[in-house]
Design an enzyme around this catalytic site. Structure first.
Site, PDB file in Angstrom:
ATOM      1  N   LYS A 269     -34.955  20.011  35.235  1.00 50.14           N
ATOM      2  CA  LYS A 269     -33.706  19.456  34.721  1.00 50.14           C
ATOM      3  C   LYS A 269     -33.987  18.692  33.427  1.00 50.14           C
ATOM      4  CE  LYS A 269     -29.713  16.853  36.513  1.00 50.14           C
ATOM      5  NZ  LYS A 269     -29.179  16.218  37.744  1.00 50.14           N
TER       6      LYS A 269
ATOM      7  N   CYS B  45     -27.115  20.890  37.026  1.00 51.38           N
ATOM      8  CA  CYS B  45     -26.077  19.860  37.139  1.00 51.38           C
ATOM      9  C   CYS B  45     -25.718  19.192  35.819  1.00 51.38           C
ATOM     10  CB  CYS B  45     -26.499  18.835  38.186  1.00 51.38           C
ATOM     11  SG  CYS B  45     -25.111  17.804  38.749  1.00 51.38           S
TER      12      CYS B  45
ATOM     13  N   GLU C 138     -28.500  21.874  43.928  1.00 49.79           N
ATOM     14  CA  GLU C 138     -29.589  21.052  43.419  1.00 49.79           C
ATOM     15  C   GLU C 138     -30.354  20.399  44.572  1.00 49.79           C
ATOM     16  OE1 GLU C 138     -29.985  17.413  40.123  1.00 49.79           O
ATOM     17  OE2 GLU C 138     -28.016  18.069  40.845  1.00 49.79           O
TER      18      GLU C 138
END
Length: 643
Positions: free
Chosen positions: A115, A169, A46
């Site tokens: 995200k 994530c 990330e």
């Protein structure tokens, strides 16, 4: 041919916080290495182009501009490479900052995936800098590096070989991860770029989480997390690279390494597709959770290279790994057999069972199951009647082992020779005893079964079958002979596993005398002992000389029945699994034999007695395997011949 394998990688470069040029160089290097290894898709951690731990520097225009220049540099310097790369960086969309995965290939950006779930608890403060993917419509476009590209968390990337999706994530920690929906829309592999911080026991939980998610989605899962170089002001990043396939860990990185790492392996997408095809719950979930269609992007996939497997192909897929896991699995398998038999005894009210004891592995395992079942039910072992039935091929070794084992286990022992009955039978049907053909052999097997059945009727007991899964697959049983019983406790235990189970009982559950006998039975060549012994009294008729090595056949059975693989793929996998043990000619010979026998012998499996399913493969005509007895093997044999 790649046989459905897609070579993937999780890249974990060292990073310098806010040094985009350095981070770009690290990424370039790993992309080049990945391409050289034949990797088709590589994912980075990330925000790897800036570093995850930049904090309020994410509000600096200079950092954001340099991140875009870094991406441009990487794409320019890798545009001659075939590999698809997924890097992490902040991207400005409509005056908001998104934490994104950028997917590109050969200098072209395929898509930007933002995200969805931004952690804002404990050490995480992402909502301070970033907006979630839901801040923008699904059809949003952004100009990045001079290219107008789609931005969406609901995006699938398709090549001729695979369909994959991306999440970032925290997304996988959500109750309903984006990857679940992506999988239902067609994603076969999920790539997750992460900045996973470390604390005690978190890594174990992470592994469990990823294993569960890959299994729940029937997908591959590639996880790359930040490593050495991220700020340790308050937290530490260990550099976790983990690659799963349907719940199984294929490859992992070294944690807390100070060096760059590239974790490479192959995901068998064809296997995943097979799982999804047969899993009706997955299909139902697709219908139930149908939502807005995903944005689909097409990418190239180079298929001209020969695939060299880096993942390990287990030659004995039915046998669990050694150590504590082997003990745990053996105990579980044995317990399933015992529970199956116990239910049948309780249901019928029988307190007597009859087992034919030959001194071989299969009858030994069946006897051990009976002993354990009677002990758990509080029944006397004398209700277990073990009958040894010496014939023309019985050797002293197996005969003595049968008697010794029954005695040490304190079951009722009977000896009934089949010789006179068979001689009379040969006279009745006019068969010359000197001709050791199928009539000679099968007459003995049927005589033994008649004795067992009739004696069970006499004492009001059940005949316990001893035949195993491997014999059923090959048809290595006499129809209405050892093929028949009143309950088959070994029906879904393959031959390679039988040996381990008997050894496990020998080491953990019996007295010293029984243990020594069991160990000698394990070392005895597998044989039906239907042909007279040689001049030295040794076994002349060895099963594996006739039908082939059981470890090969069990390998074929596993991939043919469990995943529906074609002969060419099974052959190729066997070459990898048994390299140095069997040459290609030998593998092909027995693979052809396997298909011939499997199709020709289905009629024996169509009328199998009841027996408990133990593993993921069973041949019960009422459960896992329904096949016409007169199906043609032509397609499979033709492909075998062309290998």
């Amino acid at each position: 041919m790649k046989f459905g394998f897609v070579k993937v990688a999780a890249a974990i470069p060292t990073v310098k916080v806010a040094d985009c040029k350095f981070n770009a160089q690290q990424a370039e290097t790993q992309i080049a290495i990945a391409d050289g290894k034949g990797v088709q898709i590589v994912v980075f951690p990330e925000l790897n182009l800036t570093g995850y731990s930049c904090g309020d520097l994410f509000g600096q225009q200079l950092l954001l501009e340099q991140a875009e220049l870094a991406l441009m540099q990487i794409m320019n310097n890798t545009r001659q490479l075939d590999v698809i790369s997924i890097v992490g960086m902040p991207v400005i969309v409509n005056s908001t900052l998104l934490n994104c995965a950028v997917v590109f290939q050969k200098g072209k950006i395929l898509g930007v995936v933002p995200k969805t779930y931004l952690p804002n608890y404990k050490e995480f403060y992402e909502q301070r800098w970033f907006a979630p993917s839901t801040a923008h419509p699904e059809d949003t476009m952004v100009r990045l590096c001079g290219q107008l590209v789609p931005v969406s968390s609901n995006m699938l990337f398709e090549t001729s070989d695979v369909c994959f999706g991306v999440e970032i994530c925290e997304d996988v920690w959500a109750p309903v991860p984006p990857s679940s929906l992506l999988a239902l829309k067609g994603a076969e592999i999920i790539f997750n770029m992460s900045a996973d911080t470390e604390n005690i026991c978190k890594h174990q939980y992470l592994r469990s989480l990823l294993a569960q998610q890959s299994a729940r989605c029937l997908a591959g899962y590639v996880f790359a997390s930040s490593g050495f170089g991220e700020s340790t002001t308050d937290v530490v990043f260990a550099g976790n690279g983990l690659i799963y396939e349907n719940g199984t860990l294929l490859a992992e990185s070294e944690r807390f390494s100070f060096k760059d790492q590239l974790v490479v392996t192959e995901i068998d997408v064809e296997r995943l597709r097979g799982e999804r095809l047969t899993n009706t719950t997955f299909a139902a979930s697709v219908r139930m959770h149908a939502q807005q269609p995903a944005c689909r992007v097409t990418a190239e996939m180079v298929t001209g290279r020969d695939l060299m497997l880096t993942r390990y192909v287990e030659p004995h897929p039915f046998v669990p790994a050694g150590g504590a896991l082997l003990d745990e699995r053996c105990e579980e398998i044995f317990s399933i057999q015992v529970a199956g038999l116990a239910k049948r005894l309780v249901h019928t009210g029988c307190k007597t069972v009859v087992v034919g004891i030959s001194g071989g592995l299969d009858s030994t395992l069946a006897l051990l199951v009976c002993v354990k079942t009677f002990d758990k039910l509080g029944l006397s072992r004398k209700g277990i009647i073990g009958i040894t039935m010496p014939g023309f091929g019985t050797t002293d070794r197996t005969y003595n082992n049968a008697l010794t084992l029954m005695s040490s286990l304190q079951v009722t022992t009977k000896e009934i020779s089949i010789k006179d009955a068979c001689i009379q039978h040969f006279q009745d049907i006019g068969h010359d005893m000197s001709i050791h053909d199928v009539t000679y052999e099968n007459s003995q097997a049927r005589e033994r079964t008649q004795i067992l059945m009739d004696y069970a009727n006499k004492v009001g007991g059940l005949v316990i079958g001893t035949g195993d899964l491997s014999e059923l697959a090959l048809g290595w049983a006499t129809y209405n002979g050892d093929h028949m019983s009143m309950y088959g406790v070994n029906a879904s235990i393959p031959k390679t596993l039988v040996r381990y189970l008997v050894n496990w009982v020998a080491q953990t559950g019996v007295d010293v005398l029984s243990r020594n006998t069991l160990l000698d039975i394990i070392d005895t060549p597998i044989s039906p002992e239907l042909i007279p012994a040689d001049e030295h009294g040794n076994i002349r008729q060895k099963t594996e000389d006739l039908v082939g090595p059981y470890e090969l056949h069990d390998f074929f059975i596993y991939y043919f029945l469990r995943f529906g693989f074609r002969p060419a793929k099974i052959y190729w996998l066997a070459e990898n699994a048994f390299r140095g043990t069997y040459d290609s000619t030998t593998i092909k010979k027995w693979l052809i034999s396997f298909y011939r026998r499997f199709f020709a012998q289905q009629f024996k499996r169509s009328c199998l007695p009841d027996g408990p399913k133990v593993g993921s493969v069973s041949l019960s005509p009422r459960g896992d395997w329904r096949m016409p007895s007169d199906a043609s093997a032509a397609l499979w044999l033709k492909e075998c011949e062309e290998l």
